[in-house]
Design an enzyme around this catalytic site. Structure first.
Site, mmCIF file in Angstrom:
data_model
loop_
_atom_site.group_PDB
_atom_site.id
_atom_site.type_symbol
_atom_site.label_atom_id
_atom_site.label_comp_id
_atom_site.label_asym_id
_atom_site.label_seq_id
_atom_site.Cartn_x
_atom_site.Cartn_y
_atom_site.Cartn_z
ATOM 1 N N PHE A 2 0.809 -1.230 0.000
ATOM 2 C CA PHE A 2 0.000 0.000 0.000
ATOM 3 C C PHE A 2 0.836 1.271 0.000
ATOM 4 C CE2 PHE A 2 0.737 -0.125 4.637
ATOM 5 C CZ PHE A 2 0.940 1.222 4.904
ATOM 6 N N LYS A 13 -0.646 -6.788 -9.823
ATOM 7 C CA LYS A 13 -1.696 -6.886 -8.800
ATOM 8 C C LYS A 13 -1.391 -5.796 -7.765
ATOM 9 C CE LYS A 13 -2.727 -8.120 -5.104
ATOM 10 N NZ LYS A 13 -3.214 -7.166 -4.061
ATOM 11 N N SER A 19 4.907 -7.221 3.414
ATOM 12 C CA SER A 19 5.376 -7.628 4.746
ATOM 13 C C SER A 19 6.128 -8.952 4.664
ATOM 14 C CB SER A 19 4.174 -7.751 5.682
ATOM 15 O OG SER A 19 3.275 -8.696 5.151
ATOM 16 N N CYS A 24 9.766 1.020 4.192
ATOM 17 C CA CYS A 24 10.666 -0.051 4.628
ATOM 18 C C CYS A 24 12.070 0.456 4.873
ATOM 19 C CB CYS A 24 10.675 -1.151 3.581
ATOM 20 S SG CYS A 24 11.358 -0.558 2.037
ATOM 21 N N GLU A 84 8.672 -4.665 13.694
ATOM 22 C CA GLU A 84 8.412 -3.595 12.731
ATOM 23 C C GLU A 84 7.105 -2.917 13.130
ATOM 24 O OE1 GLU A 84 7.155 -4.580 8.635
ATOM 25 O OE2 GLU A 84 8.417 -2.911 7.973
HETATM 26 P P1 NAD Z 1 1.152 -6.742 2.818
HETATM 27 O O1 NAD Z 1 2.129 -7.851 2.936
HETATM 28 O O2 NAD Z 1 -0.037 -6.762 3.706
HETATM 29 O O3 NAD Z 1 0.574 -6.663 1.311
HETATM 30 C C1 NAD Z 1 1.411 -6.666 0.193
HETATM 31 C C2 NAD Z 1 0.669 -7.256 -0.997
HETATM 32 O O4 NAD Z 1 0.317 -8.609 -0.723
HETATM 33 C C3 NAD Z 1 -0.631 -6.538 -1.322
HETATM 34 O O5 NAD Z 1 -0.781 -6.496 -2.719
HETATM 35 C C4 NAD Z 1 -1.710 -7.417 -0.666
HETATM 36 O O6 NAD Z 1 -2.937 -7.336 -1.353
HETATM 37 C C5 NAD Z 1 -1.113 -8.808 -0.780
HETATM 38 N N1 NAD Z 1 -1.441 -9.687 0.352
HETATM 39 C C6 NAD Z 1 -1.770 -9.321 1.617
HETATM 40 N N2 NAD Z 1 -1.950 -10.416 2.384
HETATM 41 C C7 NAD Z 1 -1.695 -11.496 1.601
HETATM 42 C C8 NAD Z 1 -1.702 -12.920 1.823
HETATM 43 N N3 NAD Z 1 -1.987 -13.418 3.001
HETATM 44 N N4 NAD Z 1 -1.391 -13.719 0.782
HETATM 45 C C9 NAD Z 1 -1.071 -13.208 -0.423
HETATM 46 N N5 NAD Z 1 -1.067 -11.873 -0.696
HETATM 47 C C10 NAD Z 1 -1.375 -11.024 0.301
HETATM 48 O O7 NAD Z 1 1.977 -5.373 2.997
HETATM 49 P P2 NAD Z 1 1.414 -3.894 3.134
HETATM 50 O O8 NAD Z 1 0.783 -3.728 4.472
HETATM 51 O O9 NAD Z 1 0.633 -3.514 1.924
HETATM 52 O O10 NAD Z 1 2.782 -3.062 3.078
HETATM 53 C C11 NAD Z 1 3.581 -2.816 4.206
HETATM 54 C C12 NAD Z 1 4.705 -3.821 4.323
HETATM 55 O O11 NAD Z 1 5.481 -3.824 3.134
HETATM 56 C C13 NAD Z 1 5.696 -3.477 5.435
HETATM 57 O O12 NAD Z 1 6.051 -4.653 6.108
HETATM 58 C C14 NAD Z 1 6.878 -2.875 4.690
HETATM 59 O O13 NAD Z 1 8.117 -2.980 5.364
HETATM 60 C C15 NAD Z 1 6.860 -3.684 3.450
HETATM 61 N N6 NAD Z 1 7.574 -2.997 2.367
HETATM 62 C C16 NAD Z 1 8.796 -3.463 2.041
HETATM 63 C C17 NAD Z 1 9.524 -2.833 1.055
HETATM 64 C C18 NAD Z 1 10.900 -3.322 0.695
HETATM 65 O O14 NAD Z 1 11.454 -2.815 -0.259
HETATM 66 N N7 NAD Z 1 11.472 -4.275 1.393
HETATM 67 C C19 NAD Z 1 8.989 -1.720 0.390
HETATM 68 C C20 NAD Z 1 7.718 -1.281 0.736
HETATM 69 C C21 NAD Z 1 7.012 -1.933 1.739
#
Ligand code: NAD
Length: 490
Positions: A147, A171, A224, A279, A381
């Site tokens: 997000f 997606k 995440s 992140c 985190e």
């Molecule tokens: P999230 O893991 O909840 O969602 C990421 C994506 O996965 C979304 O498209 C979501 O729809 C999908 N998703 C969610 N739950 C899922 C599941 N159980 N199975 C399959 N797909 C699923 O993450 P978020 O809350 O959108 O973003 C924040 C997280 O992203 C934080 O942990 C942050 O550190 C991380 N992040 C990491 C980086 C990096 O470069 N390492 C960059 C940006 C964000």
């Protein structure tokens, strides 16, 4: 109310799955809706992508790059409108939204450079015999994004994957799907052939269907750690190339000789930028002093960070938290840190809320001092504008704390001592290191990616180390009849 549809074969199509609402963090008003893609919807998108890729891969990279040149121009011309959409759906400030788009544009420029780089190569390995490298596209590849960067994170992947001759299926996050429409529209106006770029909305089920789909060759995921790990495992089981970037808990080492201004501004911006929802945000400050005089200097530097953070106004320099649930989780974590013995030196829980956004999700910069290593605020985190200060007596102690984190995205050090900076760069457990820089995001062509539980898979998501995610290297060895009298390998 904006309606988010799938983008399939150059057309907007309504997916047949469940409707979900998009809510603005600024006021919790519903600003859009999207629909989950069922396996049937996904098949339609992927079939069209596979069909379109056949012609796209035959298009020379110089011609493919012309599309990306036009895409870049459109984004630059329309940066304000796109930034407004990003800001509204994910809560960051318009200036932060512009900055994220500019980073996406920088990756596009890197992708544009591929046409002029010698990414192949040919050598006469024996008399009349030539070995050659060629980079070939994989076919249909996919990106799944979080997000917090509705434009930048997808643009870490889309331009490079397209330049290399793949079709791309995206997606977007189910929390922030609105910006995807604007990127699809820009690519269409840049004359990208229909089907080469597609969007399939949805949540977990759509992701799983994508990971199981036999036509998808590679997947880039950012989100995440828990989901990154499961995406890596599931995608790998169905023989895909997967790079899955996860969460983070980034440490900053503060030495007594650090520059006051660089430190206060650099640390405050790092933990409050994007309201701490990135992140690369600083999360733990290891303040290192091993004498009373050094402790006095560290106290001054910490006071400078607190003063700087106090000046950060919500709605102007810092945005909102993505959801009411995330805000409640952060408030609970702050209360827990106090129970665990931390000193709350800056409490953001009753902030001055910007008008007319009284109904938004607001948390001011929050600083916890004397946080105990091993407590929740030191290891989890939190993903909000919260800085945990852990007092350390030596660099070795700070490194031990940092190295014990499961994550490994970024580590920074604030010091004037080059030897110490180099030591931290060598022994810090992180993919990206900053010296007197609070958010050490590498500029292209240096690649972006962490280590440990911040990344599953090989290579990085941008820059020179991303090419192997989206392409294969073919080796061709050639000899012609005119050379038949020459020998090769005896
Ligand atoms: P999230 O893991 O909840 O969602 C990421 C994506 O996965 C979304 O498209 C979501 O729809 C999908 N998703 C969610 N739950 C899922 C599941 N159980 N199975 C399959 N797909 C699923 O993450 P978020 O809350 O959108 O973003 C924040 C997280 O992203 C934080 O942990 C942050 O550190 C991380 N992040 C990491 C980086 C990096 O470069 N390492 C960059 C940006 C964000």
């Amino acid at each position: 109310m904006i309606e988010c549809l799938n983008f399939c074969n150059g057309q907007w199509q309504k997916p047949s799955g469940q409707e979900f609402k998009v809510v603005s963090p600024y006021n919790n008003e519903v600003i859009g809706r999207a629909y989950s893609s069922t396996p049937k919807d996904l098949n339609a998108v992927i079939d069209a992508a596979a069909q379109a890729q056949r012609a796209w891969r035959e298009t020379p990279i110089k011609e493919r790059s012309q599309v990306l040149f036009r895409f870049r121009e459109i984004l630059l011309n329309e940066i304000k409108e796109i930034a407004a959409c990003i800001s509204n759906e994910c809560g960051k400030t318009p200036a932060e939204a512009e900055a994220e788009l500019l980073k996406g544009i920088e990756v596009t420029e890197f992708a544009l450079s591929l046409q002029n780089l010698d990414i192949g190569g040919r050598i006469e390995v024996s008399r009349g015999v030539y070995c050659e490298y060629r980079r070939e596209p994989l076919g249909v590849v996919a990106g799944i994004t979080p997000f917090n960067f509705p434009a930048m994170v997808p643009m870490w992947m889309i331009p490079i994957a397209l330049a290399l001759g793949n079709s791309f299926v995206w997606k977007p996050s189910d929390k922030t799907p609105l910006t995807s429409r604007l990127l699809a529209d820009a690519l269409t106006r840049a004359a990208l052939p229909a089907g080469v770029f597609s969007i399939a909305h949805g949540g977990r089920e759509t992701v799983e269907a994508l990971l199981d789909h036999p036509t998808i060759s590679a997947v880039g995921f950012v989100g995440s750690t828990q989901v990154a790990k499961s995406v890596y495992e599931r995608g790998s089981r169905s023989m895909k190339r997967v790079l899955a970037l996860g969460g983070a808990k980034n440490h900053i080492f503060l030495l007594p000789d650090a520059d006051y201004e660089l430190t206060s501004r650099g640390v405050a911006d790092s933990f409050t930028g994007c309201a701490g929802q990135r992140c690369m945000a600083a999360s733990v400050l290891c303040a290192i002093a091993h004498s009373p005089a050094e402790e006095k200097r560290i106290d001054q530097l910490v006071a400078g960070i607190v003063d700087e953070a106090k000046q950060i106004s919500l709605g102007e320099r810092m945005g909102a938290i993505i959801s009411t649930e995330s805000l409640a989780r952060l408030q609970k974590a702050i209360a827990q840190a106090e129970k665990d013995g931390a000193h709350l030196v800056l409490d953001g829980r009753k902030p001055r809320v910007p008008k007319p956004y009284e109904n938004g999700n607001w948390l001011g910069p929050t600083i916890l001092d004397r946080v105990k290593p091993g407590s929740q605020a030191a290891i989890e985190e939190l993903f909000g504008p919260v800085l945990s200060i852990v007092r350390c007596e030596s660099l070795a102690e700070a490194l031990k704390i940092q190295n014990s984190s499961i994550y490994g995205n970024a580590v920074s050090v604030f010091t004037q001592n080059g030897g110490i900076a180099d030591y931290v760069a060598r022994y810090g457990k992180a993919g990206m290191v900053g010296v007197n820089i609070g958010v050490p995001v590498p500029r292209e062509p240096f690649s972006f990616g962490g280590v440990a539980a911040s990344k599953f898979g090989q290579g990085d998501i941008t820059g020179v180390h991303s090419l192997d995610l989206w392409s294969d290297v073919k080796k061709i060895t050639t000899k012609w009849a005119s050379q038949k009298d020459t020998t090769w390998m005896g």
